[in-house]
Design a protein around this motif. Structure first.
Motif, PDB file in Angstrom:
ATOM      1  N   MET A 111      -9.756 -17.818 -34.263  1.00 25.84           N
ATOM      2  CA  MET A 111     -11.011 -18.440 -33.832  1.00 25.84           C
ATOM      3  C   MET A 111     -12.245 -17.651 -34.266  1.00 25.84           C
ATOM      4  O   MET A 111     -13.286 -18.236 -34.582  1.00 25.84           O
ATOM      5  CB  MET A 111     -10.981 -18.575 -32.305  1.00 25.84           C
ATOM      6  CG  MET A 111     -12.177 -19.234 -31.701  1.00 25.84           C
ATOM      7  SD  MET A 111     -12.335 -20.957 -32.193  1.00 25.84           S
ATOM      8  CE  MET A 111     -11.121 -21.734 -31.107  1.00 25.84           C
ATOM      9  N   ALA A 114     -13.428 -18.759 -37.564  1.00 25.55           N
ATOM     10  CA  ALA A 114     -14.035 -20.094 -37.498  1.00 25.55           C
ATOM     11  C   ALA A 114     -15.469 -19.976 -36.986  1.00 25.55           C
ATOM     12  O   ALA A 114     -16.398 -20.566 -37.559  1.00 25.55           O
ATOM     13  CB  ALA A 114     -13.211 -20.999 -36.589  1.00 25.55           C
ATOM     14  N   GLU A 115     -15.652 -19.192 -35.944  1.00 29.24           N
ATOM     15  CA  GLU A 115     -17.001 -19.012 -35.389  1.00 29.24           C
ATOM     16  C   GLU A 115     -17.933 -18.400 -36.431  1.00 29.24           C
ATOM     17  O   GLU A 115     -19.057 -18.864 -36.625  1.00 29.24           O
ATOM     18  CB  GLU A 115     -16.948 -18.084 -34.166  1.00 29.24           C
ATOM     19  CG  GLU A 115     -16.277 -18.740 -32.975  1.00 29.24           C
ATOM     20  CD  GLU A 115     -16.138 -17.803 -31.790  1.00 29.24           C
ATOM     21  OE1 GLU A 115     -16.533 -16.617 -31.870  1.00 29.24           O
ATOM     22  OE2 GLU A 115     -15.612 -18.259 -30.755  1.00 29.24           O
ATOM     23  N   LEU A 118     -18.787 -21.011 -39.098  1.00 26.94           N
ATOM     24  CA  LEU A 118     -19.565 -22.161 -38.631  1.00 26.94           C
ATOM     25  C   LEU A 118     -20.961 -21.751 -38.157  1.00 26.94           C
ATOM     26  O   LEU A 118     -21.918 -22.507 -38.291  1.00 26.94           O
ATOM     27  CB  LEU A 118     -18.816 -22.898 -37.516  1.00 26.94           C
ATOM     28  CG  LEU A 118     -17.524 -23.590 -37.970  1.00 26.94           C
ATOM     29  CD1 LEU A 118     -16.722 -24.096 -36.774  1.00 26.94           C
ATOM     30  CD2 LEU A 118     -17.827 -24.750 -38.917  1.00 26.94           C
ATOM     31  N   PHE A 119     -21.086 -20.545 -37.622  1.00 26.82           N
ATOM     32  CA  PHE A 119     -22.404 -20.076 -37.200  1.00 26.82           C
ATOM     33  C   PHE A 119     -23.246 -19.601 -38.389  1.00 26.82           C
ATOM     34  O   PHE A 119     -24.463 -19.536 -38.300  1.00 26.82           O
ATOM     35  CB  PHE A 119     -22.281 -18.935 -36.167  1.00 26.82           C
ATOM     36  CG  PHE A 119     -22.157 -19.399 -34.744  1.00 26.82           C
ATOM     37  CD1 PHE A 119     -23.281 -19.685 -33.974  1.00 26.82           C
ATOM     38  CD2 PHE A 119     -20.902 -19.563 -34.151  1.00 26.82           C
ATOM     39  CE1 PHE A 119     -23.173 -20.116 -32.643  1.00 26.82           C
ATOM     40  CE2 PHE A 119     -20.783 -19.994 -32.828  1.00 26.82           C
ATOM     41  CZ  PHE A 119     -21.912 -20.274 -32.077  1.00 26.82           C
ATOM     42  N   ARG A 192     -16.611 -15.998 -28.913  1.00 21.92           N
ATOM     43  CA  ARG A 192     -17.600 -16.836 -28.240  1.00 21.92           C
ATOM     44  C   ARG A 192     -16.924 -18.026 -27.565  1.00 21.92           C
ATOM     45  O   ARG A 192     -17.374 -18.510 -26.538  1.00 21.92           O
ATOM     46  CB  ARG A 192     -18.634 -17.340 -29.256  1.00 21.92           C
ATOM     47  CG  ARG A 192     -19.692 -16.295 -29.552  1.00 21.92           C
ATOM     48  CD  ARG A 192     -20.662 -16.803 -30.590  1.00 21.92           C
ATOM     49  NE  ARG A 192     -20.145 -16.508 -31.918  1.00 21.92           N
ATOM     50  CZ  ARG A 192     -20.912 -16.193 -32.957  1.00 21.92           C
ATOM     51  NH1 ARG A 192     -22.212 -16.147 -32.841  1.00 21.92           N
ATOM     52  NH2 ARG A 192     -20.369 -15.917 -34.126  1.00 21.92           N
TER      53      ARG A 192
END
Lengths: 404, 336
Positions: A111, A114-115, A118-119, A192
């Protein structure tokens, strides 16, 4: 003949530091790894505390002997470090012909990558896409490659009992002779995703968590990884490893009550502890110490307390939650606390429950709050419960109490 | 040690034309799962899993089992992806707790336990292309421990636009081979045949990254030998190739070396490519053994159906996860 299951090695990394020695020292000194957030990028960093591993991904990669952290999730960096500690103690490929498996566990998997992508969509062009490292299977597959293991692997995800169930599955596979040796454990990075998820459920405390205290008001999240090497009795005859503990009993049950909270009577936990005792052929009075799940949420500690009262039925029961040290490391919690339970057995010491001042009025049991010597300690129970009603309990025993 | 399958149910894309980008399973009416207020909060993946599991259990008088074991490669990724996208778009200002809870990977096994008040063993495997193989192994292990016990097992994975887009961005899907797919399948199993067993699973084997063909071949030979048979005793091959040369580099030659007359179904042509497609293959194997014929929509079989007693599922995922599952008629005689 059914095999007995021994622990012959362990590795750990958490907010308490890297390795068994750092972990033991922090526990003996009553030193917590829970601090203001320094490493996770989040808008909530001023409002929450967490048990972060005190290193950036690049620092973790260097420590693990990798050239860079690029393309590797923080969860897997933590796993690899915990596994490296095991590899520094023993050669898991020695004695060819032994069937060696790997059972890992995670909730967040990759994850964090991914964060990150994407951020920061513009900055991360050219990096391996996060979907390659997102799911639990890809995490365990990467670890299998790092260890050079090609046979059985599994990834369990049963929320906060995940790695307890990895230990249980490993023990069952050895008992039935389906594997000879198995590395079991799990990892979760602080993300997060979990921070905001638990925050939205109003389950986080803004001050150091207070398990089993009347004023407790929630969790401090943490991160980390730990693994155990389990060997069956016949394997031990070949490897000649000195066992450090025995997995003598376990129970996996379900509370079947609610997705995120336990039944008032703590039925799931009660049944898991009873099943573990039954499997180990032990009486409640044989248990010298319980490392409780003790997340410090109002619901968990009350219902786990009620369940422990029902099982043990004695006000002098010795138990503590070590989550104030490490924070709640979610999927890794079961195995991190298994390592702590084994350290407790090895050193015949009970590590105190930090941040405790006022007993829960509805209970007649109180946690151990000072470092307590427990000479002759034989059996330790470790509890892990989670979302979806999952309830697991494992008993670790001195290896010498059993003839090989 | 054998795992008897007493009942099965599935939500599959089998009788449906694929959509342009992927196979989509036909949704049943999920209203039977509870009050609208309850089902509205469930994501589609949960509904698929719960529906097929409950349908499987409805054959039991009391819906009582000793435990629940579920497998999923990507779990309720629609919820996780939605939670994540919302965090990004509002920069962590707001988060929806219901979506977070739905995104727990073990949400199906947890909800099932609550629905049928099953307080026994409960586990979820989240292990990529081995998720369902892990489930089968755990169930087989339970039969070794206590053959009387009865378990509800299954697997599910869901395909949806955001997932497809991310897979495509990552170069994982949408380029070559069979289309991505989805499905859910559940099985009622026990170490005891019960009154009307449909078939039995004799063995499951998983191999990660076997590296070269000869090793894979040797493992298959040993696998069959352990069950007292060889490749000539197999009546049907359910072959999990991807129609992608790169990924099929070990499995296709393995299948090519098998007897030419052995009927084979490339099952991912019908369900699509997804983590737990072998659960669809087992569901299909049960249909064939139970009905003595292939479902009508299965057209790509190299030989007409004959008497089927033993089925081999041989599959791969991403060219790295390999598995074999041996399924047979529950009353098969060792010399058959």
């Amino acid at each position: 003949m059914k095999q007995t299951v021994f622990v012959t090695g362990m590795g750990i990394i958490s907010s308490l530091g890297y390795g068994r020695t750092a972990t033991l020292e922090a526990l003996q000194e009553g030193r917590s790894g829970v601090e203001p957030v320094q490493y996770l990028e989040t808008r909530h960093h001023q409002h929450v505390l967490a048990g972060e591993v005190k290193a950036t991904n690049d620092e973790l990669a260097i420590l693990a002997g990798l050239r860079s952290a690029e393309g590797i999730s923080r969860t897997n960096l933590l796993s690899l470090l915990a596994l490296r500690e095991i590899l520094s103690q023993q050669d898991i490929h020695a004695h060819s012909g032994l069937r060696t498996g790997l059972i890992s566990s995670t909730t967040v998997g990759g994850m964090d990558r991914a964060e990150h992508q994407l951020f920061h969509p513009g900055e991360t062009n050219g990096e391996t896409h996060f979907m390659h490292t997102y799911d639990g299977g890809s995490c365990t597959a990467w670890l299998s490659e790092q260890l050079g293991l090609r046979h059985y692997n599994a990834t369990i995800s049963t929320a906060c009992s995940s790695s307890a169930n990895a230990i249980i599955l490993g023990a069952r596979l050895l008992e039935q002779g389906l594997l000879d040796r198995v590395i079991v454990g799990g990892a979760d990075a602080y993300t997060r995703f979990t921070l905001n998820g638990f925050n939205s459920l109003q389950l986080l405390d803004t001050v150091p968590c207070r398990p089993f205290d009347e004023q407790r008001s929630g969790i401090n999240l943490g991160e980390g990884a730990a693994y155990l090497v389990l060997e069956s009795s016949s394997t031990l005859n070949k490897t000649k490893h000195v066992p450090i503990a025995r997995v003598s009993g376990y129970g996996n049950t379900n509370d079947a009550y609610h997705a995120t909270s336990s039944s008032p009577d703590g039925n799931g936990g009660y049944m898991a502890m009873q099943a573990a005792l039954e499997k180990a052929l032990l009486q409640p009075s044989d248990i010298d110490y319980v490392n409780a799940h003790g997340t410090a949420t109002p619901n968990n500690d009350l219902t786990e307390g009620v369940a422990m009262q029902r099982v043990f039925n004695r006000p002098d029961l010795r138990f503590s939650s070590t989550k104030p040290y490490t924070g709640h490391t979610l999927a890794a919690a079961g195995v991190i606390e298994a390592v702590i339970s084994i350290l407790s057995l090895q050193h015949e010491q009970i590590f105190p429950n930090l941040n405790y001042s006022q007993p829960i009025s509805a209970l007649n049991i109180k946690p151990v709050t000072t470092l307590t010597a427990a000479p002759g300690m034989q059996h330790v129970m470790s509890n892990s419960f989670g979302f979806g009603g999952v309830s697991s309990s494992i008993i670790f025993s001195q290896p010498k109490t059993h003839s090989i | 040690m054998s795992l008897f399958i007493q009942h099965t149910s599935g939500i599959t894309p089998l009788n449906r034309q694929p959509e342009p980008l992927y196979h989509r399973a036909a949704d049943p009416s999920y209203a039977v799962l509870g009050e609208p207020a309850q089902t509205r909060r469930m994501c589609r993946h949960s509904k698929m899993g719960l529906y097929t599991a409950m349908e499987c259990l409805n054959t039991l008088e009391h819906r009582e089992v000793d435990g629940i074991i579920w497998g999923t490669g990507i779990a309720s990724f629609e919820s996780a992806g939605r939670f994540l996208k919302e965090l990004v778009s509002n920069n962590e200002a707001l988060a929806n707790p219901a979506v977070f809870v739905q995104s727990s990977h073990n949400t199906i096994s947890g909800q099932l336990a609550q629905l049928i008040q099953c307080k026994g063993y409960n586990s979820t495997y989240y292990n990529g292309g081995f998720s369902f193989e892990n489930v089968l192994m755990d169930a087989l292990l339970h039969t070794m421990e206590n053959e009387e016990q009865q378990f509800l097992i299954g697997a599910s994975d869901e395909m949806f636009p955001l997932y497809y887009d991310w897979l495509k961005d990552g170069g994982i899907a949408g380029h070559t081979g069979y289309l991505p797919g989805e499905g859910a399948a559940a099985f009622l199993v026990s170490g005891k045949p019960g009154s009307t067993p449909l078939c039995k699973v004799d063995q499951v084997l998983q191999l990660y990254n076997p590296g070269d063909g000869p090793w894979l071949q040797e493992e298959l030979n040993n696998f069959l030998e352990r069950s007292g048979c060889d490749i000539n005793d197999i009546d049907l091959l359910l072959l999990g190739t991807s129609a992608d040369q790169e990924k099929d580099t070990l499995l296709q030659p393995l299948a090519d070396r098998m007897p030419a007359a052995l009927p084979r179904i490339p099952f991912k042509k019908y369900c699509g490519e997804y983590y737990t497609a072998t659960a669809f293959a087992l569901w299909l194997a049960v249909q064939v053994l139970q009905n003595g014929q292939y479902p009508e929509s299965i057209t790509e079989v190299n030989n007409p159906p004959q008497e089927v007693k033993r089925i081999l599922v041989a599959s791969q995922w991403q060219g790295r996860y390999y598995s074999f599952i041996l399924v047979s008629d529950p009353f098969i005689h060792p010399n058959d």
